[in-house]
Design an enzyme around this catalytic site. Structure first.
Site, PDB file in Angstrom:
ATOM      1  N   THR A  62       0.832  -1.234  -0.007  1.00 28.18           N
ATOM      2  CA  THR A  62      -0.116  -0.018   0.104  1.00 28.18           C
ATOM      3  C   THR A  62       0.773   1.207  -0.005  1.00 28.18           C
ATOM      4  O   THR A  62       2.154   1.227   0.644  1.00 28.18           O
ATOM      5  CB  THR A  62      -0.774   0.193   1.233  1.00 28.18           C
ATOM      6  OG1 THR A  62      -1.715  -1.133   1.231  1.00 28.18           O
ATOM      7  CG2 THR A  62      -1.699   1.343   1.585  1.00 28.18           C
TER       8      THR A  62
ATOM      9  N   THR B 258       0.018   1.104   6.665  1.00 27.16           N
ATOM     10  CA  THR B 258       0.237   0.034   5.685  1.00 27.16           C
ATOM     11  C   THR B 258       0.283  -1.323   6.465  1.00 27.16           C
ATOM     12  O   THR B 258       0.943  -1.486   7.878  1.00 27.16           O
ATOM     13  CB  THR B 258       1.252   0.249   4.846  1.00 27.16           C
ATOM     14  OG1 THR B 258       2.519   0.342   5.694  1.00 27.16           O
ATOM     15  CG2 THR B 258       1.080   1.491   4.063  1.00 27.16           C
ATOM     16  N   GLY B 259      -0.023  -2.471   5.745  1.00 32.93           N
ATOM     17  CA  GLY B 259       0.085  -3.570   6.689  1.00 32.93           C
ATOM     18  C   GLY B 259      -1.160  -4.234   6.665  1.00 32.93           C
ATOM     19  O   GLY B 259      -2.209  -3.989   5.949  1.00 32.93           O
TER      20      GLY B 259
ATOM     21  N   GLY C 285      -4.627  -4.930   7.137  1.00 29.53           N
ATOM     22  CA  GLY C 285      -5.702  -4.073   7.083  1.00 29.53           C
ATOM     23  C   GLY C 285      -6.688  -4.384   8.206  1.00 29.53           C
ATOM     24  O   GLY C 285      -7.232  -3.891   8.971  1.00 29.53           O
TER      25      GLY C 285
ATOM     26  N   ARG D 226     -13.038  -8.325  -0.851  1.00 32.59           N
ATOM     27  CA  ARG D 226     -12.465  -7.937   0.399  1.00 32.59           C
ATOM     28  C   ARG D 226     -11.997  -6.747   0.316  1.00 32.59           C
ATOM     29  O   ARG D 226     -11.732  -6.115  -0.588  1.00 32.59           O
ATOM     30  CB  ARG D 226     -11.511  -8.856   0.563  1.00 32.59           C
ATOM     31  CG  ARG D 226     -10.714  -8.512   2.019  1.00 32.59           C
ATOM     32  CD  ARG D 226      -9.538  -7.594   1.787  1.00 32.59           C
ATOM     33  NE  ARG D 226      -8.613  -7.605   2.849  1.00 32.59           N
ATOM     34  CZ  ARG D 226      -7.748  -6.798   2.812  1.00 32.59           C
ATOM     35  NH1 ARG D 226      -7.268  -5.961   1.936  1.00 32.59           N
ATOM     36  NH2 ARG D 226      -6.875  -6.372   4.058  1.00 32.59           N
ATOM     37  N   VAL D 227     -12.535  -5.878   1.240  1.00 30.87           N
ATOM     38  CA  VAL D 227     -11.907  -4.445   1.350  1.00 30.87           C
ATOM     39  C   VAL D 227     -11.260  -4.418   2.545  1.00 30.87           C
ATOM     40  O   VAL D 227     -11.490  -4.843   3.601  1.00 30.87           O
ATOM     41  CB  VAL D 227     -13.347  -3.731   1.486  1.00 30.87           C
ATOM     42  CG1 VAL D 227     -12.951  -2.196   1.790  1.00 30.87           C
ATOM     43  CG2 VAL D 227     -14.234  -3.613   0.281  1.00 30.87           C
ATOM     44  N   GLY D 228     -10.142  -3.826   2.479  1.00 31.56           N
ATOM     45  CA  GLY D 228      -9.315  -3.682   3.483  1.00 31.56           C
ATOM     46  C   GLY D 228      -9.238  -2.321   4.260  1.00 31.56           C
ATOM     47  O   GLY D 228     -10.525  -1.491   4.019  1.00 31.56           O
ATOM     48  N   ASP D 229      -8.392  -1.833   5.033  1.00 28.76           N
ATOM     49  CA  ASP D 229      -8.279  -0.606   5.654  1.00 28.76           C
ATOM     50  C   ASP D 229      -8.137   0.697   4.958  1.00 28.76           C
ATOM     51  O   ASP D 229      -8.748   1.807   5.296  1.00 28.76           O
ATOM     52  CB  ASP D 229      -7.237  -0.797   6.653  1.00 28.76           C
ATOM     53  CG  ASP D 229      -5.927  -0.736   6.507  1.00 28.76           C
ATOM     54  OD1 ASP D 229      -5.722  -1.370   5.272  1.00 28.76           O
ATOM     55  OD2 ASP D 229      -5.034  -0.219   6.954  1.00 28.76           O
TER      56      ASP D 229
END
Ligand code: ASP
Length: 388
Positions: free
Chosen positions: A225, A276-277, A279, A253-256
């Site tokens: 990211t 980053t990382g 989520g 899928r939705v991350g942070d």
């Protein structure tokens, strides 16, 4: 009345709706006079609202009366980006326009497999992108999630912010919106990323009909990211985060990154932060928002980032911890305050972040909770991709 940007046609490939955020207005640090005005107005409110108003107005005490200064911070893959964003900032561009121009470098770089064009796809081989942004001076936000076929989701997020009364659009409707706004559709799956996905799929199940090709492959189950936060000489702040998310994620899928308050957050009276990382760890603590709130309470950016990581650790489910309570994943938090002070922290030793200020563009070490040697042995669910 707030000035709205005007829509112009897009003429450049994959480029963005060419709209500038509001030009940097007059200096906006909270002056003594403004603070007193807020306090006076707050005096007429009921007690709870009064306290809230006063606390929200609390200016950052950055080492006493430290002046705001231009600064851009980002994840380590943003070294080229912070330089570009800083150059734009000091020539007077808006902080969000500058930060987005910075992350566009990674989004449009086919060699970066963690963001935009060339990003690693989901489990079905489809590149799905997430992004969000916040513009501090006007207190606005925009986001897109699961966006396909548009290389610059950061700019689509900004278009959501600029042209709609909403904050987030998702999936095929986010794409439809982007096309209507003049963004150009293009295939995002590069040959390199397609090959990586095919190899990942072949090795998923030893008893399926795909041959594994173990000998020639390093399977990279990566995430990656770019987060970027910017402050100008007037103390105006903005933040943006953009990603292709976890490689080979379950479709949808939705991350942070597209979640305002998680992947990034910005409060023009305090500072900006992002992550980053992994989520999933960040979403549960609203890490961007939490980091800004820690700075509001007076913590330096680096301390604020560390405190957020501690909270993530406290919220980590047992399956992701080893017997000593150490997480089986890494994650980074980046923070910048209104005075231009910055810091970042990572669960594990060894991460860096990108900074550009009057001292030039450079990588600096992240603070950390655990030494690299403490990383739990065994399967690692998530590793951070190294950008260029
Ligand atoms: N935070 C991103 C996500 O979870 C991935 C990453 O930064 O590595 O989608």
């Amino acid at each position: 009345m707030e000035r709205r940007p005007r829509v112009k046609p897009v003429d450049a490939p994959c480029l963005p709706v060419p709209v500038r955020s509001r030009p940097p207005g007059p200096a906006m640090p909270l002056s003594r006079r403004a603070f007193l005005a807020t306090a006076t107005a707050a005096a007429s409110l009921p007690l709870t609202e009064r306290l809230h108003a006063l606390r929200l107005a609390r200016p950052v005490a950055a080492g006493g009366a430290a002046p705001s200064r231009p600064c851009v911070v980002a994840s380590d893959n943003g070294l080229r980006g912070v330089r570009r964003a800083y150059d734009l900032l000091v020539r007077g561009d808006d902080t969000l326009d500058a930060a987005i121009a910075g992350v566009n470098i990674q989004e449009l770089d086919p060699e970066d497999q963690s963001v935009g064009l060339g990003g690693l796809p989901n489990a079905e081989g489809v590149v799905q992108l997430d992004a969000s942004c916040m513009h501090g001076p006007t207190r606005r936000a925009g986001a897109v999630a699961c966006l396909e076929d548009i290389a610059t989701p950061s700019l689509v997020a900004k278009a959501v912010m600029d042209y709609t009364d909403h904050v987030m659009l998702v999936g095929r409707d986010a794409k439809r919106f982007a096309l209507q706004m003049g963004f150009r559709e293009q295939p995002l799956l590069t040959e390199k990323s397609r090959q990586d996905w095919l190899r990942w799929r072949a090795r998923l199940n030893p008893s399926d009909f795909w041959l594994d090709h173990d000998e020639d492959v390093e399977i990279r189950s990566t995430t990656g990211t770019i987060n970027m936060n910017a402050v100008n000489a007037a103390g105006d702040l903005s933040s943006v985060t953009t990603t292709s998310g976890m490689a080979y994620k379950i479709p949808g899928r939705v991350g942070d990154s597209p979640i305002v308050g998680a992947g990034q957050y910005c409060d023009n009276t305090v500072g900006a932060a992002g992550s980053t990382g992994r989520g999933e760890a960040n979403i549960k603590v609203c890490g961007g928002f939490l980091t800004v709130e820690f700075m509001r309470q007076g913590l330096a950016p680096r301390q604020a980032a560390l405190r957020t990581l501690e909270r993530m650790l406290a919220m980590t489910e047992a399956r992701l911890l080893d017997a000593k309570g150490r997480p089986r994943f890494d994650i980074q938090v980046y923070a910048l305050n209104k005075a231009g002070e910055h810091g970042a922290a990572s669960m594990y030793e060894g991460s860096q972040y990108a900074v550009c200020d009057a001292g030039g563009a450079r990588l600096e070490p992240c603070a950390f909770l655990f030494r690299r040697s403490e990383y739990p042995a065994g399967p690692v669910p998530v590793q951070r991709a190294r950008g260029r």
